[in-house]
Design an enzyme around this catalytic site. Structure first.
Site, PDB file in Angstrom:
ATOM      1  N   ARG A 227      -0.779  -2.397  -6.689  1.00  0.00           N
ATOM      2  CA  ARG A 227      -1.029  -3.091  -5.881  1.00  0.00           C
ATOM      3  C   ARG A 227      -1.925  -4.188  -6.242  1.00  0.00           C
ATOM      4  NH1 ARG A 227      -1.511  -4.833  -0.077  1.00  0.00           N
ATOM      5  NH2 ARG A 227      -3.448  -5.202   0.604  1.00  0.00           N
TER       6      ARG A 227
ATOM      7  N   HIS B 186      -4.344  -9.305   4.047  1.00  0.00           N
ATOM      8  CA  HIS B 186      -5.748  -9.433   4.355  1.00  0.00           C
ATOM      9  C   HIS B 186      -6.109 -10.305   5.421  1.00  0.00           C
ATOM     10  CE1 HIS B 186      -6.626  -8.107  -0.341  1.00  0.00           C
ATOM     11  NE2 HIS B 186      -6.533  -6.937   0.480  1.00  0.00           N
TER      12      HIS B 186
ATOM     13  N   TYR C 232     -10.931  -8.649  -4.242  1.00  0.00           N
ATOM     14  CA  TYR C 232     -10.118  -7.398  -4.599  1.00  0.00           C
ATOM     15  C   TYR C 232      -9.102  -7.861  -5.940  1.00  0.00           C
ATOM     16  CZ  TYR C 232      -5.925  -4.489  -4.075  1.00  0.00           C
ATOM     17  OH  TYR C 232      -4.829  -3.688  -4.148  1.00  0.00           O
TER      18      TYR C 232
ATOM     19  N   LYS D   4      -2.730  -2.269   7.600  1.00  0.00           N
ATOM     20  CA  LYS D   4      -4.027  -1.934   8.212  1.00  0.00           C
ATOM     21  C   LYS D   4      -4.175  -2.570   9.647  1.00  0.00           C
ATOM     22  CE  LYS D   4      -6.710  -0.414   4.180  1.00  0.00           C
ATOM     23  NZ  LYS D   4      -7.822  -0.763   3.433  1.00  0.00           N
TER      24      LYS D   4
ATOM     25  N   ARG E 181       0.840  -1.197   0.063  1.00  0.00           N
ATOM     26  CA  ARG E 181      -0.134   0.149  -0.024  1.00  0.00           C
ATOM     27  C   ARG E 181       1.102   1.206  -0.116  1.00  0.00           C
ATOM     28  NH1 ARG E 181      -2.087  -3.459   3.800  1.00  0.00           N
ATOM     29  NH2 ARG E 181      -4.404  -4.195   3.463  1.00  0.00           N
TER      30      ARG E 181
ATOM     31  N   HIS F 245      -2.500   2.292  -5.785  1.00  0.00           N
ATOM     32  CA  HIS F 245      -3.251   0.883  -5.659  1.00  0.00           C
ATOM     33  C   HIS F 245      -3.492   0.336  -7.011  1.00  0.00           C
ATOM     34  CE1 HIS F 245      -5.485  -0.815  -2.302  1.00  0.00           C
ATOM     35  NE2 HIS F 245      -6.486  -0.708  -3.111  1.00  0.00           N
TER      36      HIS F 245
END
Length: 315
Positions: free
Chosen positions: A259, A282, A291, A187, A156, A256
């Protein structure tokens, strides 16, 4: 009911359109959209032999389903239902209908758009060193390294700009050159490690020779701006957009997208959904399934090669 020729609108509908024009003072374009919605309502009602005031929720639900089957986009169906809902709300204020038949009826959910992935050749072209006379060798080396890490590691942009030269500094992560691995803080403050490929390692070494001459002694950031401070996500986006233009890519490129390209290309090559999940960081594999985009032809080849029921029968 599909749109057809001219239709005679019911008096109630014509009065409501006049109300929208005179009292609500809606713009001409908005009035046209309402008019099309009411023509659709009139056609549906006429086809079912029901007066507009007698429309019931089951009529509206069926008509919404018809619009969906006819290929009308969920957003367009939502606009039609909104216009109908407003009409019956207006009629209800005058006591002309007992209840609003559109209340509780919702349009189908629009599919969540996926970020676009670059084609493999486009991603490779973007990652190549570019001949750019307007950029200094130092910034060219930095931008090249940034692309290699975004595409080669699936980072990211926040993880990228948070990288430090070495572990133990104030940043969120670092790259271990001897181990060829990147350690990032993703995250939810979750740390993960991802392998760094040979092209990225070479690009990183090339950038470090310039960085050491640009950065103040107390600056821990791996990627710095011309002022010697940690580069920002906005600067990365700007530099990546410029680099894509120089590379001649026919699309706007943002971090992004790289990614997503990393995930899509890796998944299409390996078919290892669980492994891609770990590399992306994730928490839930369903996120990875949404995704990443899979090429159906690739899936068919995997099935044909691996599943016992896919073996071709002998003629």
């Amino acid at each position: 009911m599909a749109a057809g020729g001219p239709v005679e609108l019911h008096d109630d509908v014509r009065r409501h359109l006049l109300h929208l024009q005179v009292e609500r003072r809606l713009a001409a374009r908005t009035l046209a959209i309402y008019g099309e919605a009411f023509e659709r309502l009139q056609r549906c009602a006429d086809a079912d032999g029901v007066a507009p005031r007698a429309v019931q929720p089951h009529h509206v639900r069926r008509w919404a389903g018809q619009m969906h089957r006819q290929g009308l986009a969920p957003r367009s169906i939502a606009l039609v239902l909104s216009a109908w809902r407003g009409l019956y709300r207006w009629l209800g204020r005058d006591g002309l209908v007992a209840a609003n038949p559109v209340d509780g009826v919702r349009a189908p959910k629009a599919p969540k758009p996926l970020p676009k992935a670059l084609a493999v050749d486009q991603a490779v072209a973007l990652a190549q060193p570019l001949d750019d006379d307007t950029t200094s060798p130092a910034l060219a080396a930095r931008d090249h390294c940034i692309v290699e890490l975004l595409y080669g590691c699936g980072l990211r942009v926040a993880e990228l700009v948070g990288l430090d030269v070495r572990s133990g500094a104030q940043g969120a992560g670092w790259i271990d050159l001897p181990d060829a691995s990147a350690h990032v803080l993703g995250k939810g403050s979750k740390r993960r490690s991802v392998p760094v490929g040979r092209p990225a390692i070479e690009a990183l070494r090339g950038w470090l020779t310039h960085r050491d001459a640009m950065a103040p002694a107390d600056e821990p950031a791996l990627f710095i701006s011309q002022r010697g401070t940690r580069i920002t996500a906005s600067q990365v986006r700007s530099r990546l957009k410029r680099r894509a233009l120089i590379a001649g890519l026919p699309t706007h490129v943002h971090p992004h997208m790289l990614r997503h390209s990393f995930a899509s290309h890796l998944l299409q090559s390996s078919g290892d959904l669980r492994g891609v999940q770990e590399l992306l960081g994730h928490a839930n594999i369903t996120t990875t399934q949404v995704y990443t985009q899979l090429d159906f032809g690739h899936l068919s080849k995997v099935y044909d090669a691996a599943h016992p029921r896919a073996k071709k029968r002998s003629p």
